[in-house]
Design an enzyme around this catalytic site. Structure first.
Site, short mmCIF file in Angstrom:
data_model
loop_
_atom_site.label_atom_id
_atom_site.label_comp_id
_atom_site.label_asym_id
_atom_site.label_seq_id
_atom_site.Cartn_x
_atom_site.Cartn_y
_atom_site.Cartn_z
NE ARG A 129 -2.21 1.79 3.37
CZ ARG A 129 -2.13 1.30 4.61
NH1 ARG A 129 -2.73 0.18 4.94
NH2 ARG A 129 -1.43 1.94 5.53
CD GLU A 155 3.86 4.87 6.30
OE1 GLU A 155 4.91 4.98 6.97
OE2 GLU A 155 2.78 4.50 6.80
CG ASN A 157 2.34 1.04 4.50
OD1 ASN A 157 2.72 1.23 5.66
ND2 ASN A 157 1.68 1.97 3.82
CB SER A 162 -4.49 -3.43 7.92
OG SER A 162 -4.23 -2.13 8.40
CE LYS A 334 7.78 5.17 7.68
NZ LYS A 334 7.59 3.75 8.08
CE LYS A 405 6.94 10.16 8.04
NZ LYS A 405 6.28 9.58 6.85
CD GLU A 409 6.14 0.40 8.10
OE1 GLU A 409 5.07 0.99 7.87
OE2 GLU A 409 7.19 0.65 7.49
N GLY A 410 3.02 1.23 11.76
CA GLY A 410 1.92 1.17 12.70
C GLY A 410 1.51 2.48 13.32
NE ARG A 501 -4.97 4.92 6.36
CZ ARG A 501 -3.69 4.60 6.56
NH1 ARG A 501 -3.34 3.99 7.67
NH2 ARG A 501 -2.77 4.90 5.66
#
Length: 526
Positions: A129, A155, A157, A162, A334, A405, A409-410, A501
């Protein structure tokens, strides 16, 4: 690339009665269609669910930029597949200072390096993603139609990307609301045209990607293994993939946590097949695993002891196709994103005809590379190179322009604006072993993306029966699927739908499960 599309004033006015009706319709639709999360204190087995955080209306998004992001995904798929296959590059970037000052990335790289000469499965599967924010470029002024707006990548992924299933449900919900209420009670011409609600099926397409890996493995009796976290609240997003695999592709799924796999997983010595006995039916033969799909393993908390790392290495050495492999997980760091911005690096990966074909038959052009670069914002290393020294001064003296950064992740890990200088000063105080790089080298510095202002929407937090009107920022994710690395099968490379989102502008960080972000869908505007 920027467009002069003027985003409409949003949201259109609703009467109190219309507002209440939309709350009722959206919450009942969510519950009846599995657009849900487990409550924070859910019991096992679960006996209740709550609607996932949602937006009452879709959020306007420039059609041209949406189509650009979707069109770039196969190129990004090819790029990260080629990075994964370039071990020398991964060693140079991730095996350098990052592995010495970032314990998690170091453990991941060293573990992969220790076993990579013994790997028996050349095929790799990526469910990716690529995430973007709209960026309002103030330096170019404004046009007659509106502000100059582009998209900039946040970024990329490569593990546990998800919300594909819930994203599909969000788009379906907004289309239902439009149809059931005469275009949202005709409050906006944008909402009256169903063509402005893009068709979006990431659930079907991501499941089809997993099915491609299963077919390439070549055993019709094998299963797909989902490696999941303990206490997962986002279980329905995963369960919809499981149901789609079984109902549309006749592929069974087994779910296990790392702790369960530490005692169950076995590798057959001669074939290297990954075998899983059934704790519920111990008399039956063990199941052979065709694909390992990780919805865990991306954060240090997923490895509380050395046992979890041992299990990860065991799985990696098996014949099962990994989604992702440890190398592909490293490629999503990253630091890789930052190094790709350095002169010539991207061109070498995408235009060098000696690179392996990973689904585009080496048809990528300089124009493709230029379009991809236009979606990037400024990125700097935090090392002692000339660029790194420049970044350090920028971080101290112009911190309001940047985010720091780490390789995580998350969400919830970044350092923003005025918090950057004191954070760097604290890092400098930490003790270092002799010869160890400075702690700041575990980070990259990224220019802040500036989303357009004055866009609002009604956001409904999961489990609540009221909406909050907020100035919002929307992050567009574009899913991709790539099966690559084998010489005897055709490489698979495809887009796989989108995710939007939306969160209140007051929050730098996101997070759907904790209620900061809502799962939304785009309303395309010209």
């Amino acid at each position: 690339m920027s467009v002069s599309t003027a985003l409409p004033e949003w949201p259109p006015a609703l009467t109190p009665e219309q507002h209440s009706r939309l709350i009722l319709l959206s919450s009942t639709y969510a519950l009846s269609h599995g657009f849900t999360l487990l409550p924070p204190s859910s019991r096992q087995p679960p006996t209740s669910a709550i609607p996932a955080p949602l937006s009452l209306l879709p959020t306007p998004f420039p059609r041209e930029l949406y189509e650009l992001a979707v069109s770039l995904q196969p190129i990004y798929n090819a790029l990260y597949a080629r990075i994964t296959l370039d071990w020398d590059f991964l060693d140079r970037v991730m095996g350098g200072s990052v592995s010495k000052v970032d314990e998690f990335q170091g453990e991941l790289w060293r573990g992969w390096k220790s076993i990579r000469d013994d790997l028996v499965q050349p095929l790799q599967l990526g469910l990716f993603r690529s995430d973007y924010l709209l960026h309002q470029d103030q330096s170019q002024g404004t046009s007659e139609k509106g502000d100059n707006i582009g998209i900039k990548q946040v970024e990329f992924n490569t593990i546990a990307a998800s919300f594909g299933a819930l994203s599909q449900r969000a788009g379906e919900m907004h289309r239902y609301l439009a149809k059931a209420t005469n275009g949202y009670y005709s409050i906006s011409p944008h909402l009256s045209e169903i063509s402005n609600f893009p068709q979006n099926e990431p659930l079907k397409k991501l499941a089809a990607g997993l099915a491609e890996g299963w077919k390439a493995y070549g055993n019709e009796k094998a299963v797909v293994l989902f490696v999941v976290q303990d206490g997962e609240r986002n279980v329905f997003d995963q369960k919809w993939l499981e149901y789609e695999l079984l109902e549309s592709h006749d592929i069974p799924v087994i779910r296990h946590t790392f702790s369960e796999l530490s005692s169950l997983a076995q590798i057959e010595p001669s074939t290297k097949n990954l075998l899983l006995p059934s704790p519920l039916e111990p008399s039956l033969p063990s199941k052979e695993v065709a694909v390992i799909y990780y919805r865990s393993a991306y954060t240090p908390t997923d490895y509380p002891t050395s046992s979890e790392w041992d299990t990860r290495l065991l799985l990696e050495k098996s014949k099962a196709i990994k989604c992702p492999s440890m190398a592909l997980q490293l490629a999503g760091a990253k630091k890789i994103q930052q190094v790709l911005c350095e002169p010539g690096v991207l061109e070498d990966f995408l235009l060098n005809k000696k690179r392996p074909d990973v689904g585009l038959e080496n048809k990528i052009t300089q124009e493709d590379v230029d379009r991809l670069r236009l979606t990037w914002i400024g990125l700097w290393p935090m090392d002692n190179s000339a660029l790194g020294k420049e970044a350090y001064q920028l971080a101290l003296n112009e911190s309001e322009r940047f985010v720091l950064k780490p390789q995580r992740e998350g969400g919830g890990n970044n350092i923003y604006r005025e918090n950057i200088p004191p954070y760097l000063k604290e890092l400098e105080k930490e003790k270092r072993e002799q010869g160890e790089p400075e702690k700041k080298e575990a980070f990259i510095l990224m220019e802040l993306i500036e989303p357009p202002k004055n866009v609002q929407n009604w956001l409904v937090k999961g489990g609540e029966n009221k909406a909050r009107k907020a100035d919002v920022v929307s992050e567009l994710g574009v899913y991709g699927v790539s099966l690559f690395g084998g010489s005897e099968i055709q490489t698979f490379n495809s887009t796989a739908g989108t995710l939007l989102r939306t969160k209140g502008r007051e929050s730098d960080e996101g997070g759907v499960a904790i209620g900061i972000s809502s799962i939304d869908s785009p309303l395309l505007v010209d």
